[in-house]
Design a protein around this motif. Structure first.
Motif, PDB file in Angstrom:
ATOM      1  N   LYS A  12       8.353  47.765 162.036  1.00 20.89           N
ATOM      2  CA  LYS A  12       8.491  47.409 163.510  1.00 20.89           C
ATOM      3  C   LYS A  12       7.232  47.943 164.046  1.00 20.89           C
ATOM      4  CE  LYS A  12      11.318  47.236 167.735  1.00 20.89           C
ATOM      5  NZ  LYS A  12      12.608  47.830 168.356  1.00 20.89           N
ATOM      6  N   ILE A  13       6.332  47.044 164.341  1.00 20.11           N
ATOM      7  CA  ILE A  13       5.259  47.659 165.323  1.00 20.11           C
ATOM      8  C   ILE A  13       5.254  47.136 166.722  1.00 20.11           C
ATOM      9  CG2 ILE A  13       2.603  47.326 165.274  1.00 20.11           C
ATOM     10  CD1 ILE A  13       2.809  46.648 162.444  1.00 20.11           C
ATOM     11  N   THR A  14       5.006  48.033 167.730  1.00 25.13           N
ATOM     12  CA  THR A  14       5.156  47.692 169.108  1.00 25.13           C
ATOM     13  C   THR A  14       3.702  47.940 169.846  1.00 25.13           C
ATOM     14  OG1 THR A  14       7.491  48.136 169.189  1.00 25.13           O
ATOM     15  CG2 THR A  14       6.244  48.072 171.355  1.00 25.13           C
ATOM     16  N   LEU A  15       3.142  47.095 170.287  1.00 22.12           N
ATOM     17  CA  LEU A  15       1.570  47.493 171.045  1.00 22.12           C
ATOM     18  C   LEU A  15       1.709  47.273 172.338  1.00 22.12           C
ATOM     19  CD1 LEU A  15       1.093  45.356 168.160  1.00 22.12           C
ATOM     20  CD2 LEU A  15      -1.020  46.831 168.262  1.00 22.12           C
ATOM     21  N   ASN A  16       1.435  48.428 173.131  1.00 26.17           N
ATOM     22  CA  ASN A  16       1.413  48.065 174.567  1.00 26.17           C
ATOM     23  C   ASN A  16      -0.031  48.305 175.043  1.00 26.17           C
ATOM     24  OD1 ASN A  16       2.291  48.030 177.221  1.00 26.17           O
ATOM     25  ND2 ASN A  16       2.319  50.264 177.379  1.00 26.17           N
ATOM     26  N   LEU A  17      -0.316  47.403 176.026  1.00 24.95           N
ATOM     27  CA  LEU A  17      -1.674  47.481 176.634  1.00 24.95           C
ATOM     28  C   LEU A  17      -1.485  47.825 177.972  1.00 24.95           C
ATOM     29  CD1 LEU A  17      -3.123  44.039 175.371  1.00 24.95           C
ATOM     30  CD2 LEU A  17      -3.514  46.390 174.381  1.00 24.95           C
ATOM     31  N   ALA A  18      -1.839  49.155 178.246  1.00 24.34           N
ATOM     32  CA  ALA A  18      -1.508  49.788 179.661  1.00 24.34           C
ATOM     33  C   ALA A  18      -2.817  49.859 180.440  1.00 24.34           C
ATOM     34  CB  ALA A  18      -0.814  51.075 179.453  1.00 24.34           C
ATOM     35  N   PRO A  19      -2.748  49.705 181.699  1.00 23.22           N
ATOM     36  CA  PRO A  19      -1.743  49.310 182.507  1.00 23.22           C
ATOM     37  C   PRO A  19      -1.114  47.960 182.315  1.00 23.22           C
ATOM     38  CG  PRO A  19      -3.605  49.298 183.774  1.00 23.22           C
ATOM     39  CD  PRO A  19      -3.998  49.925 182.669  1.00 23.22           C
ATOM     40  N   ALA A  20       0.347  48.156 182.051  1.00 21.09           N
ATOM     41  CA  ALA A  20       1.014  46.760 181.646  1.00 21.09           C
ATOM     42  C   ALA A  20       0.909  45.771 182.771  1.00 21.09           C
ATOM     43  CB  ALA A  20       2.377  47.129 181.428  1.00 21.09           C
ATOM     44  N   ASP A  21       0.683  45.867 184.089  1.00 21.25           N
ATOM     45  CA  ASP A  21       0.505  44.812 185.169  1.00 21.25           C
ATOM     46  C   ASP A  21      -0.771  44.272 185.320  1.00 21.25           C
ATOM     47  OD1 ASP A  21      -0.582  47.165 186.267  1.00 21.25           O
ATOM     48  OD2 ASP A  21       0.560  47.019 188.065  1.00 21.25           O
ATOM     49  N   LEU A  22      -1.830  44.679 184.481  1.00 24.77           N
ATOM     50  CA  LEU A  22      -3.007  44.355 184.602  1.00 24.77           C
ATOM     51  C   LEU A  22      -3.346  42.938 183.324  1.00 24.77           C
ATOM     52  CD1 LEU A  22      -5.387  44.872 186.552  1.00 24.77           C
ATOM     53  CD2 LEU A  22      -6.265  46.450 184.578  1.00 24.77           C
ATOM     54  N   ARG A  23      -3.826  41.800 183.637  1.00 29.49           N
ATOM     55  CA  ARG A  23      -3.886  40.767 182.929  1.00 29.49           C
ATOM     56  C   ARG A  23      -5.250  41.129 182.062  1.00 29.49           C
ATOM     57  NH1 ARG A  23      -0.695  36.695 180.847  1.00 29.49           N
ATOM     58  NH2 ARG A  23      -2.100  34.784 180.192  1.00 29.49           N
ATOM     59  N   LYS A  24      -4.867  41.033 180.693  1.00 33.80           N
ATOM     60  CA  LYS A  24      -6.153  41.005 179.570  1.00 33.80           C
ATOM     61  C   LYS A  24      -6.413  39.971 179.050  1.00 33.80           C
ATOM     62  CE  LYS A  24      -3.921  45.416 180.043  1.00 33.80           C
ATOM     63  NZ  LYS A  24      -2.588  45.527 180.486  1.00 33.80           N
ATOM     64  N   GLU A  25      -7.557  39.841 178.698  1.00 37.27           N
ATOM     65  CA  GLU A  25      -8.051  38.435 178.025  1.00 37.27           C
ATOM     66  C   GLU A  25      -9.194  38.751 177.151  1.00 37.27           C
ATOM     67  OE1 GLU A  25     -11.082  37.640 181.842  1.00 37.27           O
ATOM     68  OE2 GLU A  25     -10.596  35.895 180.314  1.00 37.27           O
ATOM     69  N   GLY A  26      -9.201  37.848 176.006  1.00 37.73           N
ATOM     70  CA  GLY A  26     -10.306  37.831 175.133  1.00 37.73           C
ATOM     71  C   GLY A  26     -10.005  38.452 173.911  1.00 37.73           C
ATOM     72  N   SER A  27     -10.854  38.090 173.009  1.00 34.71           N
ATOM     73  CA  SER A  27     -10.768  38.768 171.490  1.00 34.71           C
ATOM     74  C   SER A  27     -11.301  40.091 171.180  1.00 34.71           C
ATOM     75  CB  SER A  27     -11.090  37.748 170.638  1.00 34.71           C
ATOM     76  OG  SER A  27     -12.404  37.392 170.834  1.00 34.71           O
ATOM     77  N   ALA A  28     -11.915  40.551 172.226  1.00 32.55           N
ATOM     78  CA  ALA A  28     -12.437  42.024 171.947  1.00 32.55           C
ATOM     79  C   ALA A  28     -11.770  43.159 171.849  1.00 32.55           C
ATOM     80  CB  ALA A  28     -13.460  42.351 173.287  1.00 32.55           C
ATOM     81  N   TYR A  29     -10.400  42.948 171.787  1.00 35.98           N
ATOM     82  CA  TYR A  29      -9.364  44.038 171.411  1.00 35.98           C
ATOM     83  C   TYR A  29      -8.924  43.963 169.916  1.00 35.98           C
ATOM     84  CZ  TYR A  29      -8.677  44.265 176.538  1.00 35.98           C
ATOM     85  OH  TYR A  29      -9.068  44.419 178.062  1.00 35.98           O
ATOM     86  N   ASP A  30      -9.577  43.259 169.135  1.00 35.38           N
ATOM     87  CA  ASP A  30      -9.043  43.032 167.853  1.00 35.38           C
ATOM     88  C   ASP A  30      -9.430  44.465 167.070  1.00 35.38           C
ATOM     89  OD1 ASP A  30      -8.529  40.598 168.397  1.00 35.38           O
ATOM     90  OD2 ASP A  30     -10.165  39.579 167.131  1.00 35.38           O
ATOM     91  N   LEU A  31     -10.580  44.935 167.278  1.00 33.21           N
ATOM     92  CA  LEU A  31     -10.789  46.133 166.498  1.00 33.21           C
ATOM     93  C   LEU A  31      -9.782  47.394 166.941  1.00 33.21           C
ATOM     94  CD1 LEU A  31     -12.679  47.757 164.513  1.00 33.21           C
ATOM     95  CD2 LEU A  31     -14.309  48.044 166.174  1.00 33.21           C
ATOM     96  N   THR A  32      -9.902  47.369 168.249  1.00 34.06           N
ATOM     97  CA  THR A  32      -9.023  48.453 169.145  1.00 34.06           C
ATOM     98  C   THR A  32      -7.689  48.619 168.343  1.00 34.06           C
ATOM     99  OG1 THR A  32     -10.097  47.752 170.990  1.00 34.06           O
ATOM    100  CG2 THR A  32      -8.551  49.519 171.299  1.00 34.06           C
ATOM    101  N   LEU A  33      -6.951  47.267 168.201  1.00 33.91           N
ATOM    102  CA  LEU A  33      -5.629  46.976 167.761  1.00 33.91           C
ATOM    103  C   LEU A  33      -5.596  47.272 166.355  1.00 33.91           C
ATOM    104  CD1 LEU A  33      -4.653  43.817 169.494  1.00 33.91           C
ATOM    105  CD2 LEU A  33      -3.759  46.106 170.347  1.00 33.91           C
ATOM    106  N   ALA A  34      -6.463  47.087 165.526  1.00 35.78           N
ATOM    107  CA  ALA A  34      -6.425  47.188 163.993  1.00 35.78           C
ATOM    108  C   ALA A  34      -6.382  48.579 163.791  1.00 35.78           C
ATOM    109  CB  ALA A  34      -7.535  46.438 163.486  1.00 35.78           C
ATOM    110  N   LEU A  35      -7.424  49.439 164.483  1.00 35.93           N
ATOM    111  CA  LEU A  35      -7.468  50.842 164.268  1.00 35.93           C
ATOM    112  C   LEU A  35      -6.224  51.481 164.705  1.00 35.93           C
ATOM    113  CD1 LEU A  35     -11.285  51.582 165.144  1.00 35.93           C
ATOM    114  CD2 LEU A  35     -10.140  51.661 162.860  1.00 35.93           C
ATOM    115  N   GLY A  36      -5.649  51.143 165.865  1.00 35.70           N
ATOM    116  CA  GLY A  36      -4.466  51.717 166.299  1.00 35.70           C
ATOM    117  C   GLY A  36      -3.320  51.522 165.210  1.00 35.70           C
ATOM    118  N   ILE A  37      -3.235  50.226 164.396  1.00 37.40           N
ATOM    119  CA  ILE A  37      -2.232  49.944 163.520  1.00 37.40           C
ATOM    120  C   ILE A  37      -2.451  50.945 162.403  1.00 37.40           C
ATOM    121  CG2 ILE A  37      -1.288  48.333 162.051  1.00 37.40           C
ATOM    122  CD1 ILE A  37      -1.766  46.223 164.089  1.00 37.40           C
TER     123      ILE A  37
END
Length: 511
Positions: free
Chosen positions: A62-87
């Protein structure tokens, strides 16, 4: 196991640090929260393929990923590397002792290679301000991020490189930029030069005055008279950008992804949108606001060729940016402001047939057709254009003359000297740097006239039925002409020349 990795989001021309929290726990599932858009939601497919093709995997937990601050809209594919290294870090596949010291951004291809991102420069500026050690991003964006002094910038081509950096301590190649060398390398090599222009001495004089005072200008002439050729050469006589202007300009172009494999922008921008452009594309906006052509022209020139062919609604939205020198876009959750201090250069045919002011061509348009054509441009918009000048075709004798005209570098010396006078004059004012930016109060203070000059201007105002805004424009242009002559006072000669540059106010044009 919980791990934190850091990325960044760009709103307007400023960046906000995003904390990516990754938790891997017992169970099955992949949950991405924190107002991600569809491009981010699809990232798990790109991440899974990239990791698999580089000897790693997304754990079956079970993998949970939270982009904080959670009330701020995020867009684009530039978070791929960030998420991959976090996992990878949260699942224990790589070591993560130093991962929180870096901002990490990049779009992943399925083979693990990195695609360029937008907004690398504002992200780097924010990373330095918040005390991060370095910024890891795609190699194509490394030069622009490396402009920021005091921040380690590493450009990478594949996710395997950054995995080895964190897990095995293998060094990455540090990207360094010599800011001074970058800033000065292209200053004296304009792409287009006024020495290529044959004849048109009076028009060159107008362009010099416009550049010296930062005045908006419209060129009126038949097809083939050289309006576009002259407009393209205007940036070459503008004063060199200051370091602050270069950084501001680079930030805006970085946000829309126009800075690749290059560092600081040192040449003033020249933007020439087609007349079919929409108002959003010109001013900026959209569901996720982006700068428009107006902001991309910041500290440079916006050229609107065949002005009456633009939709009237598109032209009207320019009125506020021309006055305020910034564009504000409001949405329900946020407001962004883009700087838009530009010189407007417009061109138009004098009539629907194009040859109204050509002495060698017959007039084929009726007065009614002329009025309809010219009424496409509103009076308030024309009032915001300081200089109206007629351009006539160059005679064959001058076209065939082999002698070179005055170069842009020589003209720019005079322009820069006049701008220096203005900078000294307005040194204590916060938002005024050259004559075109003066408000009514400042015009009254710095453009005082003697009685003869007042009478001359009064007669012109009454005869041409000029508006109060046109009156201010004449005084501003006269002040610039005086500055080019290094004159402290604005006299009758300066006023007389400035009045000549209001062609569309004369009888026979607009009524």
């Amino acid at each position: 196991m919980l791990t934190k990795v850091y990325g960044s989001a760009v709103f307007g021309v400023e960046a906000t640090t995003i904390t990516v929290e990754v938790n891997v726990d017992t169970g099955v599932g992949y949950h991405l929260v924190g107002l991600p858009d569809n491009a981010i939601k699809e990232s798990n497919y790109r991440i899974a393929a990239a990791l698999l093709n580089n000897g790693y995997r997304i754990p079956g937990k079970k993998i949970t990923l939270n982009l904080a601050p959670a009330d701020l809209r995020k867009e684009g594919s530039a978070y791929d590397l960030t998420l991959a290294l976090g996992i990878l870090a949260a699942s224990g596949q790589i070591r993560s002792e130093n991962i929180e010291k870096y901002i990490i951004m990049g779009e992943l291809s399925l083979d693990g290679s990195l695609q360029p991102i937008k907004g690398a420069l504002p992200i780097a500026i924010r990373a330095k301000e918040e005390g991060f050690k370095g910024f890891i991003l795609p190699k194509e964006n490394a030069m622009e991020a490396a402009i920021v002094d005091g921040l380690e910038v590493y450009g990478i081509e594949n996710i395997a490189e950054v995995i080895s950096f964190f897990d095995k301590g293998e060094p990455l190649e540090l990207t360094e930029v010599d800011i001074e060398k970058e800033f000065y390398k292209n200053l004296d090599f304009p792409e287009f030069d006024f020495s290529d222009v044959k004849g048109q001495e009076s028009i060159k004089r107008c362009m010099e005055i416009a550049a010296a005072g930062g005045h908006n200008i419209i060129l009126i002439g038949p097809p083939g008279a050289g309006k576009t050729m002259l407009a393209k050469r205007l940036p070459s006589i503008l004063p060199p950008m200051t370091m602050q202007e270069a950084l501001e300009t680079t930030k805006i172009h970085s946000v829309v992804g126009k800075i690749k494999n290059m560092g600081l922008m040192t040449q003033r921008p020249f933007r020439s949108p087609h007349h079919t452009i929409s108002d959003v594309a010109l001013v900026g906006g959209g569901a996720y606001p982006q700068p428009g052509e107006i902001s991309l022209s910041h500290n440079g020139v916006l050229f609107l060729d065949e002005l009456p062919e633009f939709k009237r609604g598109v032209l009207e939205v320019m009125r506020q940016p021309l006055e305020d020198r910034e564009v504000t876009i409001s949405r329900a959750r946020f407001t962004v402001t883009y700087p838009s201090s530009f010189m407007l250069v417009a061109s138009m045919n004098p009539s629907p047939g194009g040859y109204f002011n050509d002495p060698d061509a017959p007039v084929t348009s009726s007065p009614a057709e002329m009025q309809r054509y010219l009424s496409k441009i509103s009076g308030p918009l024309l009032d915001r254009i300081d200089i109206h000048i007629e351009v006539t075709p160059v005679p064959f004798e001058k076209l065939s003359d082999d002698r070179k005209g005055e170069s842009s570098v020589e003209i720019r010396k005079r322009v820069s000297a006049a701008r220096a006078v203005q900078s000294e004059r307005f040194a204590e004012l916060e938002n005024v740097h050259y004559n075109a930016q003066m408000n009514t109060k400042q015009i009254r203070e710095y453009c005082r006239l003697d009685e003869a000059s007042k009478t001359m201007l009064k007669n012109a105002m009454e005869r041409l039925n000029l508006s109060a805004r046109a009156y201010d424009r004449i005084l501003k242009v006269a002040r610039t002409i005086a500055d080019l002559e290094n004159s402290d006072e604005v006299n009758g000669n300066h006023i007389g020349e400035a009045i000549q540059y209001r062609s569309l106010d004369r009888e026979g044009w607009l009524g």
